[in-house]
Design a protein around this motif. Structure first.
Motif, PDB file in Angstrom:
ATOM      1  N   ILE A 305       0.828  -1.211   0.000  1.00  0.00           N
ATOM      2  CA  ILE A 305       0.000   0.000   0.000  1.00  0.00           C
ATOM      3  C   ILE A 305       0.865   1.265   0.000  1.00  0.00           C
ATOM      4  CG2 ILE A 305      -1.628   1.337   1.425  1.00  0.00           C
ATOM      5  CD1 ILE A 305      -2.837  -1.325   2.308  1.00  0.00           C
ATOM      6  N   LEU A 306       0.459   2.225  -0.789  1.00  0.00           N
ATOM      7  CA  LEU A 306       1.171   3.508  -0.886  1.00  0.00           C
ATOM      8  C   LEU A 306       1.062   4.274   0.426  1.00  0.00           C
ATOM      9  CD1 LEU A 306       2.637   5.504  -2.879  1.00  0.00           C
ATOM     10  CD2 LEU A 306       0.393   6.566  -3.216  1.00  0.00           C
ATOM     11  N   ASN A 307       2.186   4.811   0.859  1.00  0.00           N
ATOM     12  CA  ASN A 307       2.241   5.644   2.065  1.00  0.00           C
ATOM     13  C   ASN A 307       2.593   7.063   1.638  1.00  0.00           C
ATOM     14  OD1 ASN A 307       2.839   6.945   4.454  1.00  0.00           O
ATOM     15  ND2 ASN A 307       4.193   5.365   5.241  1.00  0.00           N
ATOM     16  N   VAL A 308       1.672   7.994   1.842  1.00  0.00           N
ATOM     17  CA  VAL A 308       1.922   9.405   1.527  1.00  0.00           C
ATOM     18  C   VAL A 308       2.197  10.123   2.836  1.00  0.00           C
ATOM     19  CG1 VAL A 308       1.030  11.513   0.472  1.00  0.00           C
ATOM     20  CG2 VAL A 308       0.380   9.282  -0.454  1.00  0.00           C
ATOM     21  N   SER A 309       3.407  10.639   2.989  1.00  0.00           N
ATOM     22  CA  SER A 309       3.782  11.281   4.250  1.00  0.00           C
ATOM     23  C   SER A 309       4.488  12.599   3.972  1.00  0.00           C
ATOM     24  CB  SER A 309       4.693  10.363   5.074  1.00  0.00           C
ATOM     25  OG  SER A 309       5.883  10.064   4.368  1.00  0.00           O
ATOM     26  N   ASP A 310       4.552  13.437   4.993  1.00  0.00           N
ATOM     27  CA  ASP A 310       5.206  14.732   4.867  1.00  0.00           C
ATOM     28  C   ASP A 310       6.672  14.621   5.253  1.00  0.00           C
ATOM     29  OD1 ASP A 310       4.458  14.165   7.466  1.00  0.00           O
ATOM     30  OD2 ASP A 310       4.124  16.239   8.031  1.00  0.00           O
ATOM     31  N   HIS A 311       7.485  15.441   4.608  1.00  0.00           N
ATOM     32  CA  HIS A 311       8.918  15.493   4.877  1.00  0.00           C
ATOM     33  C   HIS A 311       9.374  16.939   4.751  1.00  0.00           C
ATOM     34  CE1 HIS A 311       9.507  11.090   4.605  1.00  0.00           C
ATOM     35  NE2 HIS A 311       8.580  11.139   3.671  1.00  0.00           N
TER      36      HIS A 311
END
Length: 434
Positions: A305-311
């Protein structure tokens, strides 16, 4: 309290121009305090937070001259330090987060500043240690009054020093860079923020006579100078608006062209929305999003599953995670949204769940979204905007939903988006301000 009444389910079509960048504007406006000479800034967005900061500067004694709808000239040659003691300053300073960035310029040029604890979005703890630790190391003395929530800072002279920041804070880096520009000697900042807006600030300061190298990296070197002069500066288009419009086009199945995007400055924003399934193409400096009946979330190479996170930059900006989350609700597939920086930013998902979205809020930082492939459209409800970015995410949800939605507290949206209802209505949306 103002509200938006939104009749959803309409496809939008046409061209839209992004406003000037809000987050850049707040830094650049504070930088006018560094010089007694005129500074002209163009492409300023007509939004609440920017207008409040301009009002604060005006009350502080900065001469403000609006020469065009988006262009102002500022001259800080007669600053009234007594204004810092007034109720007006307390009210304005507490109402916006951007007021914190007057600290560096005021300290560098006048040797003192005080500031009430700034306001802004209610998205969890937003500590200011990086600002004050950095300014202290440059030679400032800092204190905090717990009774009136006032920060006090002063110096008998700033001197360059090596700094390793405890976090790559954008506003913290901006404050330290502005102070160091007029400090004696050389300052080195490691783990500096390197967002395009911070790069813009550094380039503007260099045009004013500063000596900043390493711009665009996380290692900045600032050779202090005795004084800075005037300049002209034009803001970048707002990357958060651009990302919001990309998400809105995909979720509403709309054909939209976003004009004059400064695409090289967008980092991973376009590619992140592509991984969420939204098609787009570059046409010169414009982004064209065709109408899509369906879009599918990508997976990793191994099928997970795709993980969209902030950086930190050049990673995906946290200001667009709310938009990515709402877009995923109507995609085909599943995504994990991981908001690392702020612990209260995902709490608006209860409204999306009430609209019919399939979301599991795992904890304050993570939400799993099971996309419904537009087979089960969202339904209109009455809701309240908790902050700028969640407010626009809810607006996008309402535009895609069946029936009538009401979004209360849209003053939060107005803080960051210029005439958003008027501009979207011009594309075919049906939004009425109550």
């Amino acid at each position: 309290m103002a509200s938006f009444e939104v009749i959803g389910g309409k496809r939008l079509k046409g061209d839209i121009f992004p406003q000037g960048a809000k987050n850049e504007a707040l830094q650049i406006l504070c930088a006018v305090l560094l010089t007694p000479e005129p500074v002209t800034i163009s492409n300023l967005p007509d939004i609440v937070d920017v207008n409040k900061l301009i009002e604060l500067l005006d009350n502080l004694g900065v001469k403000v001259n609006r020469t065009a709808p988006d262009t102002y000239t500022f001259q800080a040659d007669d600053i009234n330090l007594d204004y810092l003691q007034t109720d007006s300053f307390v009210k304005l300073g507490r109402s916006i987060r951007g007021s914190v960035m007057i600290l560096g310029p005021m300290l560098a040029r006048f040797g003192q500043c005080k500031l009430p604890k700034p306001g802004g979005d209610k998205i969890g703890r937003r500590r200011m240690d990086t600002h004050f630790i950095g300014l202290e190391k440059l030679g400032a003395t800092f204190s905090y009054d717990t009774h009136d929530s006032f920060f006090h800072i002063e110096t008998k002279g700033l001197k360059g020093v090596y700094l390793l920041l405890d976090e790559a804070s954008v506003t913290g880096t901006a404050n330290i860079v502005m102070a160091a520009a007029l400090a004696e000697g050389t300052t080195t900042i490691y783990n500096a923020a390197c967002e395009p807006y911070l790069q813009q600030l550094c380039r503007m300061l260099n045009r004013m006579g500063a000596k900043i190298s390493g711009v665009g990296s996380n290692l900045l070197t600032i050779e202090g100078v005795e004084k800075l002069g005037g300049t002209e500066h034009r803001l970048l288009p707002d990357m958060i608006e651009i990302g919001s419009f990309i998400g809105m086009a995909g979720m509403t199945g709309s054909e939209i062209t976003i004009k004059d995007c400064q695409i090289p400055e967008l980092g991973l924003i376009p590619d992140t929305f592509r991984r969420l399934g939204i098609n787009m193409e570059y046409r010169g400096d414009d982004i064209y999003i065709p109408a899509q009946d369906h879009y599918e979330i990508d997976t990793y190479i191994d099928g997970s599953i795709l993980n969209v996170s902030d950086h930190t930059w050049p990673g995906f900006t946290p200001d667009l995670l709310s938009i990515a989350l709402v877009v995923a609700t109507q995609a085909k597939g599943t995504a994990l949204i991981h908001q690392k920086m702020f612990e209260s930013r995902l709490f608006f998902v209860d409204k999306l769940i009430e609209m019919g979205a399939q979301i599991i809020l795992c904890d304050p930082h993570r939400a799993t979204i099971i996309g419904q492939n537009k087979q089960v459209p969202l339904k209109g409800i009455t809701m309240t905007s908790p902050d700028i970015r969640a407010g626009v995410a809810l607006l996008i949800a309402a535009l895609s939903a069946e029936g009538r939605s009401v979004i209360n507290n849209v003053e939060q949206i107005d803080r960051g988006y210029q005439n958003i209802d008027g501009r979207l209505n011009a594309l075919g949306a049906e939004i009425r301000r109550l």
